[in-house]
Motif scaffolding. Structure first.
Motif, PDB file in Angstrom:
ATOM      1  N   PRO A 168       1.965  13.107   4.762  1.00 28.72           N
ATOM      2  CA  PRO A 168       2.992  13.577   3.815  1.00 28.72           C
ATOM      3  C   PRO A 168       3.883  12.469   3.270  1.00 28.72           C
ATOM      4  O   PRO A 168       4.514  12.639   2.241  1.00 28.72           O
ATOM      5  CB  PRO A 168       3.807  14.580   4.643  1.00 28.72           C
ATOM      6  N   ARG A 169       3.903  11.331   3.979  1.00 28.91           N
ATOM      7  CA  ARG A 169       4.778  10.247   3.486  1.00 28.91           C
ATOM      8  C   ARG A 169       4.033   9.236   2.611  1.00 28.91           C
ATOM      9  O   ARG A 169       4.640   8.296   2.115  1.00 28.91           O
ATOM     10  CB  ARG A 169       5.418   9.514   4.676  1.00 28.91           C
ATOM     11  N   THR A 170       2.705   9.420   2.451  1.00 30.60           N
ATOM     12  CA  THR A 170       1.924   8.441   1.669  1.00 30.60           C
ATOM     13  C   THR A 170       2.317   8.518   0.196  1.00 30.60           C
ATOM     14  O   THR A 170       2.270   9.585  -0.408  1.00 30.60           O
ATOM     15  CB  THR A 170       0.412   8.737   1.785  1.00 30.60           C
ATOM     16  N   ARG A 171       2.652   7.378  -0.379  1.00 32.72           N
ATOM     17  CA  ARG A 171       3.065   7.374  -1.789  1.00 32.72           C
ATOM     18  C   ARG A 171       2.135   6.554  -2.670  1.00 32.72           C
ATOM     19  O   ARG A 171       2.251   6.593  -3.891  1.00 32.72           O
ATOM     20  CB  ARG A 171       4.485   6.792  -1.931  1.00 32.72           C
ATOM     21  N   ALA A 172       1.229   5.785  -2.091  1.00 30.79           N
ATOM     22  CA  ALA A 172       0.250   5.037  -2.895  1.00 30.79           C
ATOM     23  C   ALA A 172      -0.828   4.482  -1.975  1.00 30.79           C
ATOM     24  O   ALA A 172      -0.593   4.264  -0.778  1.00 30.79           O
ATOM     25  CB  ALA A 172       0.909   3.876  -3.648  1.00 30.79           C
ATOM     26  N   VAL A 173      -2.010   4.283  -2.561  1.00 33.52           N
ATOM     27  CA  VAL A 173      -3.094   3.574  -1.870  1.00 33.52           C
ATOM     28  C   VAL A 173      -3.375   2.318  -2.676  1.00 33.52           C
ATOM     29  O   VAL A 173      -3.491   2.377  -3.905  1.00 33.52           O
ATOM     30  CB  VAL A 173      -4.376   4.434  -1.778  1.00 33.52           C
ATOM     31  N   VAL A 174      -3.476   1.189  -1.978  1.00 34.23           N
ATOM     32  CA  VAL A 174      -3.754  -0.083  -2.654  1.00 34.23           C
ATOM     33  C   VAL A 174      -5.231  -0.425  -2.477  1.00 34.23           C
ATOM     34  O   VAL A 174      -5.772  -0.321  -1.369  1.00 34.23           O
ATOM     35  CB  VAL A 174      -2.896  -1.219  -2.041  1.00 34.23           C
ATOM     36  N   ALA A 175      -5.858  -0.840  -3.574  1.00 34.45           N
ATOM     37  CA  ALA A 175      -7.214  -1.407  -3.495  1.00 34.45           C
ATOM     38  C   ALA A 175      -7.134  -2.787  -4.134  1.00 34.45           C
ATOM     39  O   ALA A 175      -6.603  -2.923  -5.233  1.00 34.45           O
ATOM     40  CB  ALA A 175      -8.209  -0.532  -4.245  1.00 34.45           C
ATOM     41  N   VAL A 176      -7.605  -3.797  -3.436  1.00 30.69           N
ATOM     42  CA  VAL A 176      -7.590  -5.152  -3.997  1.00 30.69           C
ATOM     43  C   VAL A 176      -9.034  -5.462  -4.391  1.00 30.69           C
ATOM     44  O   VAL A 176      -9.932  -5.438  -3.558  1.00 30.69           O
ATOM     45  CB  VAL A 176      -7.042  -6.183  -2.984  1.00 30.69           C
ATOM     46  N   GLN A 177      -9.234  -5.704  -5.697  1.00 32.09           N
ATOM     47  CA  GLN A 177     -10.583  -5.742  -6.262  1.00 32.09           C
ATOM     48  C   GLN A 177     -10.842  -7.019  -7.039  1.00 32.09           C
ATOM     49  O   GLN A 177     -10.421  -7.082  -8.181  1.00 32.09           O
ATOM     50  CB  GLN A 177     -10.738  -4.556  -7.233  1.00 32.09           C
ATOM     51  N   PRO A 178     -11.531  -7.999  -6.589  1.00 31.10           N
ATOM     52  CA  PRO A 178     -12.039  -8.144  -5.236  1.00 31.10           C
ATOM     53  C   PRO A 178     -10.911  -8.508  -4.278  1.00 31.10           C
ATOM     54  O   PRO A 178      -9.935  -9.136  -4.659  1.00 31.10           O
ATOM     55  CB  PRO A 178     -13.046  -9.294  -5.363  1.00 31.10           C
ATOM     56  N   ASN A 179     -11.132  -8.067  -3.057  1.00 30.85           N
ATOM     57  CA  ASN A 179     -10.102  -8.265  -2.033  1.00 30.85           C
ATOM     58  C   ASN A 179     -10.000  -9.749  -1.655  1.00 30.85           C
ATOM     59  O   ASN A 179     -10.988 -10.487  -1.705  1.00 30.85           O
ATOM     60  CB  ASN A 179     -10.496  -7.428  -0.807  1.00 30.85           C
ATOM     61  N   LEU A 205      -2.972   5.270  -7.297  1.00 30.60           N
ATOM     62  CA  LEU A 205      -3.809   4.167  -6.831  1.00 30.60           C
ATOM     63  C   LEU A 205      -3.261   2.882  -7.450  1.00 30.60           C
ATOM     64  O   LEU A 205      -3.007   2.838  -8.650  1.00 30.60           O
ATOM     65  CB  LEU A 205      -5.240   4.434  -7.310  1.00 30.60           C
ATOM     66  N   VAL A 206      -3.085   1.856  -6.615  1.00 27.86           N
ATOM     67  CA  VAL A 206      -2.631   0.556  -7.113  1.00 27.86           C
ATOM     68  C   VAL A 206      -3.816  -0.392  -6.977  1.00 27.86           C
ATOM     69  O   VAL A 206      -4.278  -0.649  -5.861  1.00 27.86           O
ATOM     70  CB  VAL A 206      -1.421   0.041  -6.297  1.00 27.86           C
ATOM     71  N   ALA A 207      -4.334  -0.878  -8.111  1.00 26.99           N
ATOM     72  CA  ALA A 207      -5.526  -1.743  -8.076  1.00 26.99           C
ATOM     73  C   ALA A 207      -5.100  -3.172  -8.413  1.00 26.99           C
ATOM     74  O   ALA A 207      -4.725  -3.459  -9.544  1.00 26.99           O
ATOM     75  CB  ALA A 207      -6.566  -1.239  -9.071  1.00 26.99           C
ATOM     76  N   ASP A 208      -5.149  -4.029  -7.418  1.00 29.24           N
ATOM     77  CA  ASP A 208      -4.795  -5.442  -7.610  1.00 29.24           C
ATOM     78  C   ASP A 208      -6.069  -6.169  -8.020  1.00 29.24           C
ATOM     79  O   ASP A 208      -6.991  -6.334  -7.225  1.00 29.24           O
ATOM     80  CB  ASP A 208      -4.244  -5.970  -6.272  1.00 29.24           C
TER      81      ASP A 208
END
Ligand SMILES: Cc1ncc(COP(=O)(O)O)c(C=O)c1O
Length: 404
Positions: A168-179, A205-208
């Motif tokens: 319930p506290r999750t506010r974003a998922v980060v994906a680093v592409q390419p990591n 979704l936060v895509a770096d």
């Protein structure tokens, strides 16, 4: 009580480990080192800015100050053109917000999406950047694991750990592409699964994508054939998505301090996010006018920089591939792209012992635990260091491995 009393959001003093102490001692004593951890393009002879790019900063328009929180129109349009040239789906210039760096882009998004006590999910292993930025905003990070499958020769997302992390506290998922440093991108099926989870849970979704212009050439390729470009999440997306990148890596110009957030996803959510982001950016107005005005020219200069950087990557990778072919006890983890190589080394020595052993021979390489590798023993080396530096470092690694 020490004074001034600093915020508890700052890190507590942690005692440096033996490797960090030994490295600091050598640096303080001025001992020359073969540094395989350097990734600053301007420090390895790859800086992307020359006299023409500096001249572009002298546009007389830079004498006026007419701030626009998201960035001036011509600069946002140049970013949209960059994504169009990469073959991404449609991106309107209004869906671009400029920042001074990707790190600042993360900070803005933490402020936009999370209140103190909230959580972001971040990949592990990964470059240790998001955790301190999140801590500064009172946000906790929860790791989800990337696992290397040695049989298949690729990294994959441990979705059990990701789903366990969602709450319930999750506010974003980060994906680093390419990591960084694994160099891995999400496989199409993984991306689909992650996007479905984000969409269902209404989690952005936060895509770096700072390294997305640097796909690895396949083994045996000297780097002259263009490697297939890595995909971008900019364009049409199901979940609300924030794509981050900037001049540091795209153009090899970290000193010019300009990066961006490109918004993607459903229109209504995007507009709410855009309004909030511009409100935050308006408090700082941190991107200087001259660099914004110069952005179209600076982005054009990426082609020459990226050609040089890719040639360096290909040459350094070929050197590492030749080493692991000679020494089967060393393994290069397969990757899609980026500026780092992950080497698995025999676990008979701990990572710390490997890194210390190299340091005694004058070579600096990162132990995997710097990036929170869950298991031993890995070393991480930069692929943008001058080839002569890498060759010397690898020769010392080979000699150390031969000691058994
Ligand atoms: C994955 C990743 N994202 C972002 C950054 C920071 O980029 P910037 O220089 O734009 O702040 C780094 C720095 O190396 C990085 O490795």
């Amino acid at each position: 009580m020490p004074w001034p009393r600093l915020s508890s959001r700052l890190p507590r003093d942690v005692a440096p480990n033996a490797w960090a102490r030994a490295l600091a001692e050598r640096r303080d004593a001025g001992v020359p080192l073969w540094d395989l951890t350097e990734t600053n393009p301007t420090a390895v002879g790859l800086g992307g800015a020359g006299p023409d790019e500096l001249a572009a900063l002298a546009d007389p328009g830079g004498l006026r100050y007419e701030p626009d929180p998201g960035g001036i129109a011509s600069a946002r349009e140049a970013v949209a053109r960059y994504y169009a040239a990469r073959g991404s789906g449609p991106l309107a210039p209004e869906d671009v917000v400029l920042t001074a760096s990707t790190s600042e882009a993360y900070a803005h998004l933490l402020r936009l999406l999370a209140e103190p006590g909230a959580e972001w999910l971040v990949p592990m292993p990964s470059y240790p950047l998001v955790e301190p930025l999140a801590a500064l905003e009172g946000v906790a990070v929860r790791p989800y694991r990337l696992e290397y499958d040695r049989q298949g020769g690729r990294w994959h997302v441990d979705f059990d750990s990701l789903e366990r992390g969602l709450g319930p506290r999750t506010r974003a998922v980060v994906a680093v592409q390419p990591n960084n440093p694994t160099g891995s991108c999400l496989a199409p099926a993984e991306l689909e699964r992650l996007e479905a989870l984000c969409e269902q849970g209404r989690i952005p979704l936060v895509a770096d994508e700072v390294f997305a212009d640097f796909p690895w050439p396949p083994p045996g390729d000297a780097g002259d054939a263009p490697a297939a470009p890595l995909p971008s999440l900019a364009g049409e997306r199901r979940p609300l998505t924030f794509v981050l990148s900037g001049l540091s890596k795209v153009c090899g110009m970290p000193q010019l301090k300009l990066a961006w957030i490109a918004l993607a996803g459903p229109g209504p959510a995007r507009r709410v996010a855009q309004g909030g982001l511009e409100w935050i950016a308006d408090l700082f107005l941190s991107v200087a006018t001259p660099v914004q005005l110069a952005l179209p020219r600076l982005l054009e200069a990426r082609h020459a920089f990226q050609a040089r950087a890719r040639e360096r990557l290909a040459r350094n990778l070929a050197e590492i591939r030749a080493l692991v072919a000679r020494r089967p006890e060393l393994e290069l983890c397969r990757a899609d792209g980026g500026w780092a190589a992950v080497l698995r080394v025999p676990a008979g020595r701990s990572e710390e012992e490997w890194a210390l052993g190299l340091l005694r021979r004058g070579v600096v390489a990162h132990p995997g635990h710097f990036y929170d590798f869950p298991r031993e023993a890995y070393l991480v080396v930069s692929l943008v260091v001058p080839p002569v530096v890498l060759a010397r470092g690898l020769a010392e690694l080979e000699a150390l491995a031969a000691e058994g």
